[in-house]
Design a protein around this motif. Structure first.
Motif, PDB file in Angstrom:
ATOM      1  N   GLY A  30       0.836  -1.206   0.000  1.00  0.00           N
ATOM      2  CA  GLY A  30       0.000   0.000   0.000  1.00  0.00           C
ATOM      3  C   GLY A  30       0.861   1.242   0.000  1.00  0.00           C
ATOM      4  N   PRO A  31       0.235   2.385  -0.176  1.00  0.00           N
ATOM      5  CA  PRO A  31       0.983   3.645  -0.215  1.00  0.00           C
ATOM      6  C   PRO A  31       1.448   4.079   1.170  1.00  0.00           C
ATOM      7  CG  PRO A  31      -1.362   4.075  -0.362  1.00  0.00           C
ATOM      8  CD  PRO A  31      -1.208   2.587  -0.369  1.00  0.00           C
ATOM      9  N   ALA A  32       2.286   5.117   1.198  1.00  0.00           N
ATOM     10  CA  ALA A  32       2.807   5.651   2.463  1.00  0.00           C
ATOM     11  C   ALA A  32       1.664   6.155   3.337  1.00  0.00           C
ATOM     12  CB  ALA A  32       3.762   6.803   2.159  1.00  0.00           C
ATOM     13  N   ASP A 116      12.661  10.770   0.328  1.00  0.00           N
ATOM     14  CA  ASP A 116      12.522  11.120  -1.079  1.00  0.00           C
ATOM     15  C   ASP A 116      13.481  10.274  -1.926  1.00  0.00           C
ATOM     16  OD1 ASP A 116      11.559  12.974  -3.201  1.00  0.00           O
ATOM     17  OD2 ASP A 116      13.701  13.429  -3.313  1.00  0.00           O
ATOM     18  N   GLY A 117      14.696  10.071  -1.410  1.00  0.00           N
ATOM     19  CA  GLY A 117      15.709   9.303  -2.133  1.00  0.00           C
ATOM     20  C   GLY A 117      15.282   7.852  -2.337  1.00  0.00           C
ATOM     21  N   GLU A 196       4.019  16.384  -0.195  1.00  0.00           N
ATOM     22  CA  GLU A 196       5.163  15.483  -0.421  1.00  0.00           C
ATOM     23  C   GLU A 196       4.704  14.037  -0.579  1.00  0.00           C
ATOM     24  OE1 GLU A 196       7.853  16.120   2.801  1.00  0.00           O
ATOM     25  OE2 GLU A 196       8.354  18.131   2.070  1.00  0.00           O
ATOM     26  N   LEU A 197       3.723  13.671   0.231  1.00  0.00           N
ATOM     27  CA  LEU A 197       3.209  12.297   0.161  1.00  0.00           C
ATOM     28  C   LEU A 197       2.532  12.031  -1.190  1.00  0.00           C
ATOM     29  CD1 LEU A 197       1.824  10.222   2.898  1.00  0.00           C
ATOM     30  CD2 LEU A 197       0.180  10.743   1.147  1.00  0.00           C
ATOM     31  N   ARG A 198       1.816  13.038  -1.696  1.00  0.00           N
ATOM     32  CA  ARG A 198       1.186  12.885  -3.017  1.00  0.00           C
ATOM     33  C   ARG A 198       2.244  12.735  -4.108  1.00  0.00           C
ATOM     34  NH1 ARG A 198      -4.198  14.019  -3.944  1.00  0.00           N
ATOM     35  NH2 ARG A 198      -5.360  15.129  -2.337  1.00  0.00           N
ATOM     36  N   ALA A 199       3.346  13.497  -3.976  1.00  0.00           N
ATOM     37  CA  ALA A 199       4.411  13.428  -4.987  1.00  0.00           C
ATOM     38  C   ALA A 199       5.056  12.041  -4.975  1.00  0.00           C
ATOM     39  CB  ALA A 199       5.462  14.499  -4.715  1.00  0.00           C
ATOM     40  N   ARG A 200       5.245  11.499  -3.775  1.00  0.00           N
ATOM     41  CA  ARG A 200       5.864  10.165  -3.651  1.00  0.00           C
ATOM     42  C   ARG A 200       4.902   9.096  -4.195  1.00  0.00           C
ATOM     43  NH1 ARG A 200       7.876   6.821   0.842  1.00  0.00           N
ATOM     44  NH2 ARG A 200       6.761   7.980   2.428  1.00  0.00           N
ATOM     45  N   ASP A 201       3.622   9.249  -3.859  1.00  0.00           N
ATOM     46  CA  ASP A 201       2.591   8.343  -4.386  1.00  0.00           C
ATOM     47  C   ASP A 201       2.635   8.285  -5.901  1.00  0.00           C
ATOM     48  OD1 ASP A 201       1.396   7.809  -2.004  1.00  0.00           O
ATOM     49  OD2 ASP A 201      -0.520   8.769  -2.476  1.00  0.00           O
ATOM     50  N   GLU A 202       2.695   9.478  -6.476  1.00  0.00           N
ATOM     51  CA  GLU A 202       2.681   9.636  -7.923  1.00  0.00           C
ATOM     52  C   GLU A 202       3.840   8.847  -8.540  1.00  0.00           C
ATOM     53  OE1 GLU A 202       0.495  11.551  -9.456  1.00  0.00           O
ATOM     54  OE2 GLU A 202       1.401  11.936 -11.423  1.00  0.00           O
ATOM     55  N   ARG A 203       5.043   9.015  -7.922  1.00  0.00           N
ATOM     56  CA  ARG A 203       6.217   8.314  -8.449  1.00  0.00           C
ATOM     57  C   ARG A 203       6.082   6.805  -8.238  1.00  0.00           C
ATOM     58  NH1 ARG A 203      10.478  10.330  -5.379  1.00  0.00           N
ATOM     59  NH2 ARG A 203      10.470  12.348  -6.393  1.00  0.00           N
ATOM     60  N   ASP A 204       5.639   6.399  -7.043  1.00  0.00           N
ATOM     61  CA  ASP A 204       5.543   4.961  -6.742  1.00  0.00           C
ATOM     62  C   ASP A 204       4.482   4.272  -7.612  1.00  0.00           C
ATOM     63  OD1 ASP A 204       7.461   5.442  -4.809  1.00  0.00           O
ATOM     64  OD2 ASP A 204       6.079   5.338  -3.103  1.00  0.00           O
ATOM     65  N   ARG A 205       3.399   5.002  -7.917  1.00  0.00           N
ATOM     66  CA  ARG A 205       2.304   4.376  -8.691  1.00  0.00           C
ATOM     67  C   ARG A 205       2.570   4.381 -10.183  1.00  0.00           C
ATOM     68  NH1 ARG A 205      -2.398   3.847  -5.344  1.00  0.00           N
ATOM     69  NH2 ARG A 205      -2.414   5.398  -3.691  1.00  0.00           N
ATOM     70  N   ASN A 206       3.409   5.311 -10.649  1.00  0.00           N
ATOM     71  CA  ASN A 206       3.554   5.480 -12.101  1.00  0.00           C
ATOM     72  C   ASN A 206       4.878   5.000 -12.662  1.00  0.00           C
ATOM     73  OD1 ASN A 206       0.970   6.565 -12.607  1.00  0.00           O
ATOM     74  ND2 ASN A 206       1.654   8.424 -11.571  1.00  0.00           N
ATOM     75  N   ARG A 207       5.750   4.454 -11.813  1.00  0.00           N
ATOM     76  CA  ARG A 207       7.012   3.961 -12.376  1.00  0.00           C
ATOM     77  C   ARG A 207       6.716   2.762 -13.276  1.00  0.00           C
ATOM     78  NH1 ARG A 207       8.527   2.088  -6.445  1.00  0.00           N
ATOM     79  NH2 ARG A 207       7.360   0.148  -6.452  1.00  0.00           N
TER      80      ARG A 207
END
Ligand code: DC
Length: 249
Positions: A30-32, A116-117, A196-207
């Protein structure tokens, strides 16, 4: 759902379910901020299993890259670095202690730059392949609750139990904000944590490789409107139902 106090268990698991759990792999994805760590920790304690936090492994490697001055997007630099890296997880009742090249780095892994890293190094397929191999070794003999983003889809597609824990982004962001220590909370606005959480979600879901998504056979548990006790009770019920299935008897 709030992080405190620790949930109560309604009852103890039966002997049959405890015996089945000793061989089982329970995947919590699941997401953060969805509550994975709290639920995974509780299930591990309740069923006598090891709790393995795979996000901590990506965080440890991000810390290594940051310390070595290797760019988080520089896969040609990250690959040789990974070959010189050891990551060891030591499960405890409070979560995992994380050893990077033999040194306990647990206290550094929640730093914003490392958070973030971790999301950035985890987009590289070669880094993921290395991590997935390590994770499969760690849980090869079962008896684990493993939490992450791709456990039920990639690491253990045949996991015995798959739970995908989700919640609305605002709720997840505010939970993360509430978990900050007072010093850190004084330095950020809740809206910033949500952003920040939305930005991380975006990266985790769209890689492209192993994006965050529920496995087809995962049970989706949305904790947006649930208390911690309710989420834990539902997770326990899901595990008990799966481990009571005939294949375990
Ligand atoms: O669960 P966490 O917040 O500690 O994870 C940190 C980052 O690691 C997350 O943004 C994405 C990545 N991650 C991943 O890609 N696959 C996993 N199984 C676990 C984490």
């Amino acid at each position: 759902m709030t992080a405190q106090p620790q949930p109560d268990s309604a009852s103890q698991p039966s002997f049959e379910i405890l015996a089945a759990a000793r061989r089982a792999i329970i995947a919590i994805d699941g997401p953060a901020g969805a509550g994975k760590s709290t639920v995974a920790r509780h299930l591990a304690q309740f069923y006598g299993l090891l709790n393995l936090e795979t996000g901590a492994m990506y965080r440890a490697f991000a810390l290594k890259a940051l310390t070595a001055g290797v760019g988080l997007d520089d896969v040609a630099g990250l690959l040789p670095l990974s070959a010189q890296t050891t990551i060891h997880l030591e499960p405890t009742g409070e979560g995992n202690l994380v050893y990077l090249d033999g040194t306990d780095v647990t206290a550094r892994l929640r730093e914003p730059e490392v958070t973030d890293g971790a999301s950035r190094v985890s987009v590289h397929p070669q880094i993921r392949a290395w991590m997935v191999g390590l994770q499969q070794q760690l849980a090869a003999s079962g008896g684990v609750v493993m939490e992450g983003r791709d456990i039920g889809t990639v690491v253990f597609p045949h996991a015995d139990v798959k739970i995908f824990l989700d919640a609305a982004p605002e709720v997840r962001g505010l939970r993360r904000y509430d978990q900050l220590d007072p010093e850190a909370a004084a330095e950020v606005q809740p809206e910033e944590v949500v952003r920040e959480l939305r930005a991380r979600d975006e990266r985790d879901r769209n890689r492209a490789d192993s994006p965050l998504k529920p496995a087809d056979d995962a049970v989706i548990l949305d904790s947006t409107r649930l208390t911690l006790d309710q989420v834990v009770a539902q997770a326990e019920a899901i595990v008990a139902a799966k481990l009571s299935a005939p294949k375990f008897s």
